[in-house]
Motif scaffolding. Sequence first.
Motif, PDB file in Angstrom:
ATOM      1  N   VAL A  35     -15.865  -5.019  -1.279  1.00  0.00           N
ATOM      2  CA  VAL A  35     -15.998  -4.072  -0.450  1.00  0.00           C
ATOM      3  C   VAL A  35     -16.763  -4.600   0.919  1.00  0.00           C
ATOM      4  N   VAL A  36     -16.239  -4.094   1.895  1.00  0.00           N
ATOM      5  CA  VAL A  36     -16.705  -4.519   3.388  1.00  0.00           C
ATOM      6  C   VAL A  36     -18.240  -4.028   3.320  1.00  0.00           C
ATOM      7  N   GLU A  37     -19.114  -5.205   3.625  1.00  0.00           N
ATOM      8  CA  GLU A  37     -20.478  -4.793   3.885  1.00  0.00           C
ATOM      9  C   GLU A  37     -20.660  -4.268   5.323  1.00  0.00           C
ATOM     10  N   LEU A  38     -21.198  -2.882   5.382  1.00  0.00           N
ATOM     11  CA  LEU A  38     -21.250  -2.346   6.654  1.00  0.00           C
ATOM     12  C   LEU A  38     -22.536  -3.140   7.326  1.00  0.00           C
ATOM     13  N   VAL A  54     -12.737  -3.691  16.469  1.00  0.00           N
ATOM     14  CA  VAL A  54     -13.138  -3.982  15.137  1.00  0.00           C
ATOM     15  C   VAL A  54     -12.052  -3.497  14.293  1.00  0.00           C
ATOM     16  N   SER A  55     -11.380  -4.794  13.227  1.00  0.00           N
ATOM     17  CA  SER A  55     -10.557  -4.327  12.557  1.00  0.00           C
ATOM     18  C   SER A  55     -11.054  -4.592  10.859  1.00  0.00           C
ATOM     19  N   VAL A  56     -10.556  -3.346  10.307  1.00  0.00           N
ATOM     20  CA  VAL A  56     -10.962  -3.190   8.823  1.00  0.00           C
ATOM     21  C   VAL A  56      -9.534  -2.529   8.059  1.00  0.00           C
ATOM     22  N   MET A  57      -8.962  -3.279   6.916  1.00  0.00           N
ATOM     23  CA  MET A  57      -8.037  -2.482   6.305  1.00  0.00           C
ATOM     24  C   MET A  57      -8.372  -1.511   5.683  1.00  0.00           C
ATOM     25  N   ALA A  58      -7.560  -0.721   5.256  1.00  0.00           N
ATOM     26  CA  ALA A  58      -7.939   0.758   4.388  1.00  0.00           C
ATOM     27  C   ALA A  58      -7.950   0.381   3.073  1.00  0.00           C
ATOM     28  N   ALA A  59      -6.935  -0.300   2.460  1.00  0.00           N
ATOM     29  CA  ALA A  59      -7.029  -0.967   0.972  1.00  0.00           C
ATOM     30  C   ALA A  59      -6.571  -2.612   1.226  1.00  0.00           C
ATOM     31  N   ASN A  60      -7.377  -3.375   0.332  1.00  0.00           N
ATOM     32  CA  ASN A  60      -7.103  -4.784   0.449  1.00  0.00           C
ATOM     33  C   ASN A  60      -5.690  -5.023  -0.256  1.00  0.00           C
ATOM     34  N   ASN A  61      -5.024  -5.816   0.121  1.00  0.00           N
ATOM     35  CA  ASN A  61      -3.542  -5.933  -0.206  1.00  0.00           C
ATOM     36  C   ASN A  61      -3.339  -7.092  -1.519  1.00  0.00           C
ATOM     37  N   GLU A  62      -4.559  -7.509  -1.717  1.00  0.00           N
ATOM     38  CA  GLU A  62      -4.768  -8.352  -3.176  1.00  0.00           C
ATOM     39  C   GLU A  62      -5.297  -7.521  -4.324  1.00  0.00           C
ATOM     40  N   SER A  63      -6.494  -7.126  -3.966  1.00  0.00           N
ATOM     41  CA  SER A  63      -7.437  -6.596  -5.114  1.00  0.00           C
ATOM     42  C   SER A  63      -7.058  -4.897  -5.006  1.00  0.00           C
ATOM     43  N   VAL A  65      -8.714  -2.945  -3.484  1.00  0.00           N
ATOM     44  CA  VAL A  65     -10.140  -2.215  -3.236  1.00  0.00           C
ATOM     45  C   VAL A  65     -10.238  -1.525  -1.909  1.00  0.00           C
ATOM     46  N   ILE A  66     -10.481  -0.061  -2.186  1.00  0.00           N
ATOM     47  CA  ILE A  66     -10.335   0.817  -0.864  1.00  0.00           C
ATOM     48  C   ILE A  66     -11.924   0.554  -0.172  1.00  0.00           C
ATOM     49  N   GLN A  67     -11.575   0.423   1.277  1.00  0.00           N
ATOM     50  CA  GLN A  67     -12.698   0.039   2.073  1.00  0.00           C
ATOM     51  C   GLN A  67     -13.202   1.546   3.010  1.00  0.00           C
ATOM     52  N   PRO A  68     -14.647   1.167   3.284  1.00  0.00           N
ATOM     53  CA  PRO A  68     -15.406   2.425   3.949  1.00  0.00           C
ATOM     54  C   PRO A  68     -15.190   2.329   5.462  1.00  0.00           C
ATOM     55  N   ARG A 200     -10.319   1.826  -6.054  1.00  0.00           N
ATOM     56  CA  ARG A 200      -9.084   0.774  -5.807  1.00  0.00           C
ATOM     57  C   ARG A 200      -7.790   1.798  -5.977  1.00  0.00           C
ATOM     58  N   ILE A 201      -6.809   1.522  -4.979  1.00  0.00           N
ATOM     59  CA  ILE A 201      -5.743   2.153  -4.867  1.00  0.00           C
ATOM     60  C   ILE A 201      -4.946   2.140  -6.363  1.00  0.00           C
ATOM     61  N   ALA A 202      -3.997   3.045  -6.867  1.00  0.00           N
ATOM     62  CA  ALA A 202      -3.743   3.223  -8.326  1.00  0.00           C
ATOM     63  C   ALA A 202      -2.725   2.141  -8.683  1.00  0.00           C
ATOM     64  N   ASN A 203      -1.949   1.621  -7.547  1.00  0.00           N
ATOM     65  CA  ASN A 203      -0.698   0.753  -8.141  1.00  0.00           C
ATOM     66  C   ASN A 203      -0.956  -0.825  -8.059  1.00  0.00           C
ATOM     67  N   THR A 204      -2.303  -1.317  -7.725  1.00  0.00           N
ATOM     68  CA  THR A 204      -2.628  -2.611  -7.609  1.00  0.00           C
ATOM     69  C   THR A 204      -3.588  -3.334  -8.504  1.00  0.00           C
ATOM     70  N   SER A 205      -3.358  -4.233  -9.410  1.00  0.00           N
ATOM     71  CA  SER A 205      -4.358  -5.230 -10.154  1.00  0.00           C
ATOM     72  C   SER A 205      -4.428  -6.382  -9.917  1.00  0.00           C
ATOM     73  N   LEU A 206      -5.630  -7.048  -9.827  1.00  0.00           N
ATOM     74  CA  LEU A 206      -5.969  -8.265  -9.478  1.00  0.00           C
ATOM     75  C   LEU A 206      -6.495  -9.149 -10.752  1.00  0.00           C
ATOM     76  N   LEU A 207      -5.608  -9.988 -11.362  1.00  0.00           N
ATOM     77  CA  LEU A 207      -6.095 -10.105 -12.676  1.00  0.00           C
ATOM     78  C   LEU A 207      -6.270 -11.661 -13.044  1.00  0.00           C
ATOM     79  N   ALA A 208      -7.191 -12.051 -13.494  1.00  0.00           N
ATOM     80  CA  ALA A 208      -7.199 -13.670 -13.746  1.00  0.00           C
ATOM     81  C   ALA A 208      -7.310 -13.732 -15.517  1.00  0.00           C
TER      82      ALA A 208
END
Length: 287
Positions: A35-38, A54-63, A65-68, A200-208
């Motif tokens: 999560v972006v640190e404000l 300033v550019s911040v994505m709404a939700a990360n394309n890998e994880s 995770v939804i951003q503030p 997080r958005i509902a359709n994405t999981s980043l799994l190790a």
Amino acid sequence: RSSGRKQVIASAIEHPSVLEISPDDPKISVTANGVVELESLSKILRRRGRFAVVSVMAANNESGVIQPIKEAAECAHAAGALFHCDAVQAVGRIPIDMKRLGVDMLTISAHKLGGPKGMGALILAEGMEIEALIRGGGQERRHRGGTENIPGIAGFGVAAREVQEKRLTIGQVANLIGILERRAVAAVPDAVIFGEDAPRIANTSLLALPGVDAETQIMALDLAGIEVSAGAACSSGKVGESHVLQAMGVADELGRCAIRISFGAENTLEEVDKFIEVWSGLRKRAG
């Protein structure tokens, strides 16, 4: 450009298409959950002078995770900067209201909505003006000259409409992702779900899968008819270090074992079962 300001300040987890615009400028840090640190954004804006955007994505394309976004936009505006949001991964999955969020510029892409590839849109807030990308024509309100891709635009419109009509299916997708993650951890207790404790958005999981590199996982799953990616989907087939996981402080050894799984409305519980069988079997074979 004419203002003399540095061009862009972006988060460390942005898509390369954003990061490479201004590679030498400082990056906004993120938490271990991605999560972006404000406070990081505020410090950069205070210490480094004025920025144009300033550019911040709404939700990360890998994880996922939804951003503030609303809070980040407020920080940018307080420092006299415009705010851009890459909403490619988020549109159709979470509500996006430019006015409520305070976003000046928003980018989206058709293929993430099930539309044609190669089509995107830059949406400007009311009263916002930008220089033309391509001059010499009145198309796209004089912002991008040249004959429009009419079939692509029409397909984009249809995809956007269908996303609105199918928005209730996102709960079904979220349920499947949740089942997959719970079964993955049950089958492999030391599996890691990145961003697990963040929205997080509902359709994405980043799994190790510790001890089994992403390339091995991708090949085995592909042979079983299951398509996943190592990190960003646009980097499928390329297995390298994930700048997103590095920004989250993940050790490279573990990061190299991460795959991204994305679900849609057409996926089924049977496919989850098949994934878990193949994926957990890799760990058993690795000892």
